[in-house]
Design a protein around this motif. Structure first.
Motif, mmCIF file in Angstrom:
data_model
loop_
_atom_site.group_PDB
_atom_site.id
_atom_site.type_symbol
_atom_site.label_atom_id
_atom_site.label_comp_id
_atom_site.label_asym_id
_atom_site.label_seq_id
_atom_site.Cartn_x
_atom_site.Cartn_y
_atom_site.Cartn_z
ATOM 1 N N PHE A 158 23.955 11.924 -34.728
ATOM 2 C CA PHE A 158 22.532 12.061 -34.450
ATOM 3 C C PHE A 158 22.209 11.487 -33.072
ATOM 4 N N LEU A 159 22.805 10.321 -32.785
ATOM 5 C CA LEU A 159 22.585 9.664 -31.500
ATOM 6 C C LEU A 159 23.125 10.496 -30.346
ATOM 7 N N LEU A 160 24.364 10.963 -30.499
ATOM 8 C CA LEU A 160 24.992 11.749 -29.438
ATOM 9 C C LEU A 160 24.173 13.004 -29.148
ATOM 10 N N ASN A 161 23.695 13.612 -30.229
ATOM 11 C CA ASN A 161 22.832 14.775 -30.096
ATOM 12 C C ASN A 161 21.633 14.486 -29.203
ATOM 13 N N ARG A 162 21.000 13.383 -29.534
ATOM 14 C CA ARG A 162 19.800 12.983 -28.794
ATOM 15 C C ARG A 162 20.116 12.797 -27.315
ATOM 16 N N ILE A 163 21.240 12.135 -27.062
ATOM 17 C CA ILE A 163 21.591 11.846 -25.671
ATOM 18 C C ILE A 163 21.891 13.143 -24.929
ATOM 19 N N ALA A 164 22.563 14.085 -25.604
ATOM 20 C CA ALA A 164 22.880 15.371 -24.988
ATOM 21 C C ALA A 164 21.603 16.097 -24.579
ATOM 22 N N VAL A 165 20.584 15.988 -25.418
ATOM 23 C CA VAL A 165 19.314 16.650 -25.116
ATOM 24 C C VAL A 165 18.671 16.026 -23.877
ATOM 25 N N LEU A 166 18.920 14.727 -23.691
ATOM 26 C CA LEU A 166 18.268 14.036 -22.579
ATOM 27 C C LEU A 166 18.836 14.443 -21.213
ATOM 28 N N LEU A 167 20.084 14.911 -21.182
ATOM 29 C CA LEU A 167 20.721 15.207 -19.892
ATOM 30 C C LEU A 167 19.933 16.188 -19.018
ATOM 31 N N PRO A 168 19.606 17.375 -19.546
ATOM 32 C CA PRO A 168 18.832 18.313 -18.722
ATOM 33 C C PRO A 168 17.496 17.710 -18.281
ATOM 34 N N THR A 169 16.888 16.935 -19.166
ATOM 35 C CA THR A 169 15.633 16.292 -18.812
ATOM 36 C C THR A 169 15.835 15.403 -17.590
ATOM 37 N N PHE A 170 16.959 14.681 -17.611
ATOM 38 C CA PHE A 170 17.237 13.760 -16.524
ATOM 39 C C PHE A 170 17.389 14.514 -15.198
ATOM 40 N N ILE A 171 18.097 15.639 -15.247
ATOM 41 C CA ILE A 171 18.272 16.436 -14.023
ATOM 42 C C ILE A 171 16.914 16.916 -13.528
ATOM 43 N N GLY A 172 16.090 17.398 -14.456
ATOM 44 C CA GLY A 172 14.747 17.846 -14.096
ATOM 45 C C GLY A 172 13.973 16.738 -13.411
ATOM 46 N N VAL A 173 14.119 15.537 -13.943
ATOM 47 C CA VAL A 173 13.390 14.401 -13.388
ATOM 48 C C VAL A 173 13.828 14.115 -11.951
ATOM 49 N N THR A 174 15.124 14.213 -11.691
ATOM 50 C CA THR A 174 15.573 13.953 -10.318
ATOM 51 C C THR A 174 14.951 14.965 -9.361
ATOM 52 N N ILE A 175 14.894 16.223 -9.800
ATOM 53 C CA ILE A 175 14.318 17.256 -8.923
ATOM 54 C C ILE A 175 12.842 16.964 -8.655
ATOM 55 N N ILE A 176 12.113 16.689 -9.733
ATOM 56 C CA ILE A 176 10.673 16.489 -9.573
ATOM 57 C C ILE A 176 10.378 15.252 -8.730
ATOM 58 N N SER A 177 11.086 14.143 -9.032
ATOM 59 C CA SER A 177 10.770 12.920 -8.295
ATOM 60 C C SER A 177 11.152 13.072 -6.819
ATOM 61 N N PHE A 178 12.137 13.926 -6.571
ATOM 62 C CA PHE A 178 12.544 14.155 -5.196
ATOM 63 C C PHE A 178 11.531 15.033 -4.454
ATOM 64 N N LEU A 179 11.107 16.099 -5.120
ATOM 65 C CA LEU A 179 10.218 17.057 -4.461
ATOM 66 C C LEU A 179 8.799 16.540 -4.302
ATOM 67 N N PHE A 180 8.325 15.832 -5.340
ATOM 68 C CA PHE A 180 6.920 15.452 -5.399
ATOM 69 C C PHE A 180 6.409 14.857 -4.087
ATOM 70 N N ILE A 181 7.107 13.833 -3.604
ATOM 71 C CA ILE A 181 6.603 13.106 -2.433
ATOM 72 C C ILE A 181 6.723 13.953 -1.163
ATOM 73 N N ARG A 182 7.728 14.860 -1.134
ATOM 74 C CA ARG A 182 7.906 15.692 0.062
ATOM 75 C C ARG A 182 6.878 16.808 0.149
ATOM 76 N N LEU A 183 6.232 17.084 -0.980
ATOM 77 C CA LEU A 183 5.217 18.135 -0.972
ATOM 78 C C LEU A 183 3.898 17.628 -0.391
ATOM 79 N N LEU A 184 3.743 16.301 -0.349
ATOM 80 C CA LEU A 184 2.503 15.757 0.206
ATOM 81 C C LEU A 184 2.531 15.902 1.734
ATOM 82 N N PRO A 185 1.389 16.160 2.332
ATOM 83 C CA PRO A 185 1.336 16.243 3.795
ATOM 84 C C PRO A 185 1.629 14.881 4.424
#
Ligand SMILES: Nc1ncnc2c1ncn2[C@@H]1O[C@H](COP(=O)(O)OP(=O)(O)OP(=O)(O)O)[C@@H](O)[C@H]1O
Ligand code: SF4
Ligand SMILES: [Mg+2]
Lengths: 324, 336
Positions: free
Chosen positions: B4-31
């Motif tokens: 059950f735990l491993l399952n949960r962690i596996a689900v988190l991986l794509p979320t983590f990648i998404g987070v890196t993209i968003i946190s990276f892009l967010f500030i660069r989109l500001l003027p």
């Protein structure tokens, strides 16, 4: 000796959004120690509500009135909540229609059985465990010691009902109320559970009130029968009398629907349904579905006949002429 | 359980990648960019600007910058703040205890009031208490944090003068940071009145930050309890002759807690978002205020690193909630 459970003129009225609804209308029960009473009737006839009233488990929207409501020397009407809690689950207990939903999914079987033992008998942990194992054995659960740590979702419906029974008899009650204990179960399991209930009743000498809508179950289990319709008791008889000579047309219709009586082919169903809130007819409540109904039935509330006619609530009880 | 735990962690991986993209892009989109803002009024010549941008690697194509960022993150390096030149990681965790302390107080406040209020409202359904709780919860939920914070400051700090306006403790006290939690450090310091001062400073921010979670918890608890109270097993518990405290507080509550715990877990994200505003209102020196400051300075590494850390913490909390959920709900624990 007074009856163990003595209920006279019990009525229950619910406060609903569409106005008051009388779910139980002037019913009487009297059950002696060691006796088996069946209450039979279709869905919605107020069987559960009547017994929940006795247990004191109805919601606040229900108004309960009765002339007599006595159990084991206690006047149930006078009891405060605390004193009632000393009785229910101990001297008077109840099992329900949906065994799986009736067990708490968050707690183990052992915990749920032990609770009653702790509350009412004050047993310590070791004694509770010992007694719980005995109880599970008594209700025919294999490997009882292991089952104590099982959660309800790991049990089948039949097993759950056995656990419910173990819980209900844990403090050796004087009265067990079984509210359609087999309705939700597979046919093969139904017979086993009924047999278990009867054996337990005989072994312990407790009284048993068995609620059912199945006349077949009544025949096999009870000594006396109350037939209930739309909150009223339409007939009260010994089991033999009822099967040999039903007096109320509703009883006769229920019996005619039994597979062995109907012979081969389709079961004759009673057309229509039990009237609910707002569609109760004038006169006899059964008149819209009764083959014998006439104008009088549609206008005048029928009287209660004598014991020779099964105390039938009917203007024209069957076999009325012969009996009179 | 492990599965059950491993399952949960596996689900988190794509979320983590998404987070890196968003946190990276967010500030660069500001003027605007960090160099411009660092230079301020004085301005900077285009040549110098280009030179500095090149030094910091901001002239490279954006995907290349992203890959560098991810590569560094994988090695545990979140870069340095452009403004303070300190590692983002250190900066974050120096300030984080202040945010954590405030958030913990807020969630305790929300649970301590919201849970009992929801339970009582459900048990006394339709009563005056129930209606009051529901109306208050709705108001609390729709209260804009900024407005609510200022209102409390005006009344309690201004008019009544009961509570301080800003900061974590009075200037009169000075001691070393041991745990980073002011309540604990002030006690450890042994200075008379320090603890009381820390408490005083916490009250208003706690209320402001805790209000929305409180409202959500109260409502969720009420509806979960209402549902559970109608269940057959609650009737069984009453049929056993158990006292109401046990029927409601154990049999019903344990089942009602299953959705409520999820709700509380989800509030952690809400809490961190709220912390940003609350810390700004009360000049609370935590990561929320630091993030706002970093955004306005276009401190790219600080913002992207900070966002990533916050998101990771939220995910960690959600994972904990999932585990708790499994512990409290045997049906999940046993699922294969
Ligand atoms: N809490 C309640 N509020 C209003 N009406 C109710 C309530 N509980 C039961 N009733 C009504 O009382 C009537 C009798 O219900 P009851 O549950 O006693 O029937 P029953 O004979 O046990 O039927 P079943 O075989 O379906 O269990 C029904 O019409 C039902 O709708
Ligand atoms: S009173 Fe009339 S309608 Fe009612 S059961 Fe008897 S015969 Fe039928
Ligand atoms: Mg019923």
């Amino acid at each position: 000796m007074p009856a163990l459970l003595d209920i006279r003129n019990l009525s229950v009225t619910f406060e609903t959004a569409q106005g008051p609804f009388r779910a139980v209308d002037q019913v009487d029960f009297s059950v002696d120690t060691g006796e088996r009473l069946a209450i039979v009737g279709e869905s919605g006839s107020g069987k559960s509500v009547a017994m929940l009233a006795v247990m004191g488990l109805l919601p606040k929207t229900a108004t309960v009135t009765a002339d007599v409501m006595a159990f084991n020397g206690h006047d149930l009407r006078q009891l405060d909540a605390r004193s009632r809690r000393k009785i229910i689950g101990r001297d008077m207990s109840m099992i329900f229609q949906e065994p799986i939903a009736s067990l708490n999914p968050c707690f183990t079987v052992g915990f749920q059985i032990g609770e009653a033992l702790k509350t009412h008998l004050g047993l310590d942990r070791a004694a509770r465990r010992k007694r719980s194992i005995e109880l599970l054995e008594a209700v025919g659960i294999p490997e009882p010691a292991q089952r104590l740590s099982a959660f309800p979702h790991q049990l089948s419906g039949g097993m759950s009902q056995r656990v419910m029974i173990a819980m209900a008899i844990s403090c050796q009650p004087k009265l067990l109320i079984a509210d359609e204990p087999t309705t939700a179960l597979d046919v093969t399991i139904q017979a086993q559970i009924l047999e278990l209930l009867i054996n337990l009743q005989k072994d312990t000498g407790m009284a048993l009130v068995l609620i059912t809508h199945d006349m077949g179950v009544v025949a096999e289990t009870a000594e006396r029968v109350v037939v209930q319709y739309a909150g009223q008791q339409v007939e009260r008889q010994s089991i033999r009398g009822l099967f040999e000579a039903p007096h109320h047309p509703y009883t006769a219709a229920l019996l005619a629907a039994l597979p062995e009586r109907a012979g081969r082919g389709r079961l004759p169903q009673i057309p229509g349904v039990v009237p609910g809130l707002g569609d109760q007819p004038d006169g006899c409540l059964f008149n819209p579905r009764c083959g014998y109904a006439d104008d009088r039935c549609r206008r005048v509330v029928p009287p209660r006949t004598g014991p020779e006619l099964g105390e039938a609530l009917c203007h024209y009880p069957i076999n009325g002429e012969e009996a009179a | 359980m492990l599965r059950f735990l491993l399952n949960r962690i596996a689900v988190l991986l794509p979320t983590f990648i998404g987070v890196t993209i968003i946190s990276f892009l967010f500030i660069r989109l500001l003027p605007g960019d960090p160099i411009e803002l660092l230079a301020g009024e004085r301005g900077v010549t285009p040549e110098r600007h280009a030179q500095l941008m090149h030094m910091m690697g901001f002239d490279k194509p954006i995907w290349q910058q992203y890959l560098t960022f991810v590569g560094d993150v994988l090695q545990g390096d979140l870069g340095q703040s452009i403004v303070t030149k300190r590692p983002v990681f250190d900066e974050f965790f120096t300030l984080f205890p202040a945010t954590l302390e405030l958030s913990i107080c807020a969630i305790i406040f929300a649970i301590a009031i919201g849970l009992p209020a929801g339970i009582i409202a459900a048990v006394r359904r339709g009563s005056v208490f129930d209606h009051t709780v529901m109306a208050t919860a709705l108001t609390g939920y729709s209260m804009p944090i900024f407005w609510w914070g200022l209102l409390l400051i005006i009344v309690f700090s201004g008019t009544l003068g009961w509570t301080p306006v800003s900061g974590r403790i009075s200037f009169m006290f000075f001691f070393d940071q041991v745990t980073g939690f002011m309540l604990i450090d002030s006690l450890l310091s042994g200075q008379k009145g320090a603890f009381a001062s820390a408490v005083e400073h916490l009250i208003l921010p706690t209320i402001v930050l805790g209000t929305i979670p409180l409202a959500v918890i109260a409502r969720q608890t009420r509806s979960a309890m209402l549902e559970v109270l109608g269940e057959d097993y609650v009737r069984t518990a009453r049929a056993k002759g158990l006292p109401p405290s046990r029927v409601i507080g154990l049999h019903a509550l344990r089942n009602a807690m299953i959705p409520v715990i999820t709700t509380i877990g989800l509030q952690v994200g809400v809490l961190l978002a709220g912390a940003i505003l609350t810390e700004t209102i009360f000049s609370w020196p935590g990561v929320g205020k630091w993030m706002i400051d970093s955004v306005s300075r276009r401190d790219y590494p600080a913002v992207q690193g900070g966002l990533l850390l916050i998101a990771s913490l939220v995910m960690l909390v959600n994972l904990t909630v999932d585990i708790l959920y499994g512990l409290i709900n045997p049906r999940i624990r046993h699922r294969r």
